[in-house]
Motif scaffolding. Structure first.
Motif, PDB file in Angstrom:
ATOM      1  N   LYS A   1      64.076  92.788 120.370  1.00 50.69           N
ATOM      2  CA  LYS A   1      63.279  91.912 120.690  1.00 50.69           C
ATOM      3  C   LYS A   1      62.862  91.872 119.230  1.00 50.69           C
ATOM      4  O   LYS A   1      61.728  93.139 119.249  1.00 50.69           O
ATOM      5  N   GLU A   2      62.065  90.811 118.394  1.00 50.34           N
ATOM      6  CA  GLU A   2      61.239  91.313 118.035  1.00 50.34           C
ATOM      7  C   GLU A   2      59.960  90.305 118.604  1.00 50.34           C
ATOM      8  O   GLU A   2      59.951  89.613 118.981  1.00 50.34           O
ATOM      9  N   ASN A   3      58.518  90.738 117.704  1.00 56.10           N
ATOM     10  CA  ASN A   3      57.684  89.814 118.131  1.00 56.10           C
ATOM     11  C   ASN A   3      57.370  90.207 119.179  1.00 56.10           C
ATOM     12  O   ASN A   3      56.568  89.704 120.271  1.00 56.10           O
ATOM     13  N   ARG A   4      57.358  91.615 119.594  1.00 54.62           N
ATOM     14  CA  ARG A   4      56.866  92.236 121.355  1.00 54.62           C
ATOM     15  C   ARG A   4      55.491  92.047 121.174  1.00 54.62           C
ATOM     16  O   ARG A   4      55.018  92.583 120.252  1.00 54.62           O
TER      17      ARG A   4
ATOM     18  N   ASP B   1      60.570  92.362 126.445  1.00 59.23           N
ATOM     19  CA  ASP B   1      59.495  92.224 125.140  1.00 59.23           C
ATOM     20  C   ASP B   1      58.422  92.563 125.043  1.00 59.23           C
ATOM     21  O   ASP B   1      57.011  92.885 124.643  1.00 59.23           O
ATOM     22  N   VAL B   2      58.064  94.690 125.103  1.00 56.95           N
ATOM     23  CA  VAL B   2      56.759  94.979 125.775  1.00 56.95           C
ATOM     24  C   VAL B   2      57.225  95.984 124.103  1.00 56.95           C
ATOM     25  O   VAL B   2      58.533  96.702 124.688  1.00 56.95           O
ATOM     26  N   GLU B   3      57.249  96.626 123.441  1.00 54.86           N
ATOM     27  CA  GLU B   3      56.861  97.462 122.591  1.00 54.86           C
ATOM     28  C   GLU B   3      55.971  98.743 122.789  1.00 54.86           C
ATOM     29  O   GLU B   3      54.651  98.237 122.817  1.00 54.86           O
TER      30      GLU B   3
END
Length: 163
Positions: free
Chosen positions: A31-34, A77-79
């Motif tokens: 996902k982007e925007n994590r 959802d996390v980077e």
């Protein structure tokens, strides 16, 4: 660690692949925007402490963070990122770095490295920050009432025997 994670969510095959990357045709969409979560990495690369492991494991931590970030189903959802600091095995330097990191909202800590880590573990617990030490044999931090956010990879000296 993998077994409990499988019970939560099935892991994509790319989460287990080592080497240059997944085979052709395997999707690795993340996902982007994590949400970025930064970890503090407190290690001893230089200094006079005996048996420093920071030089050996720093690459492994970087690799593990990359693998977690590139896994499409693990912490989707996390980077993760980490901020490296050389404590030189010095408790005063380690605590100064720890306090600075807490003030800068570092989420959790890997380290510190050294035979004693009770002061750092107490500071982390006082601010409800997880601390995972790969090298701390201090038996004091085994008390989960006093050090509830601390865990270790090395057993305390009281549990080590010579063979």
């Amino acid at each position: 660690l993998v077994t409990p994670l499988l019970a939560i969510a099935p892991l994509h095959p790319d989460c287990f692949i080592s080497g240059p990357g997944p085979p052709a045709g395997v999707s690795t969409q993340v996902k982007e925007n994590r949400t970025k979560v930064e970890l503090g990495y407190l290690t001893a690369v230089t200094g006079t402490m005996n048996n420093r492991q920071g030089l050996m494991i720093s690459g492994a931590i970087k690799y593990a963070v990359e693998k977690i970030n590139n896994c499409s189903t693990l912490l989707e959802d996390v980077e993760l990122d980490f901020l490296y600091n050389d404590t030189q095995g010095d408790v005063l330097k380690s605590n100064a770095i720890l306090v600075d990191h807490i003030c800068n909202d570092i989420a959790a800590f890997i380290g510190p490295e050294g035979p004693n880590c009770n002061v750092e573990a107490m500071v982390a617990a006082s601010k409800n920050r997880a601390m995972i030490s790969y090298r701390c044999s201090d038996p004091e931090v085994s008390d989960k009432d006093r050090y509830p956010t601390f865990t270790r990879m090395e057993p305390p000296d009281t549990q080590v025997t010579t063979s």
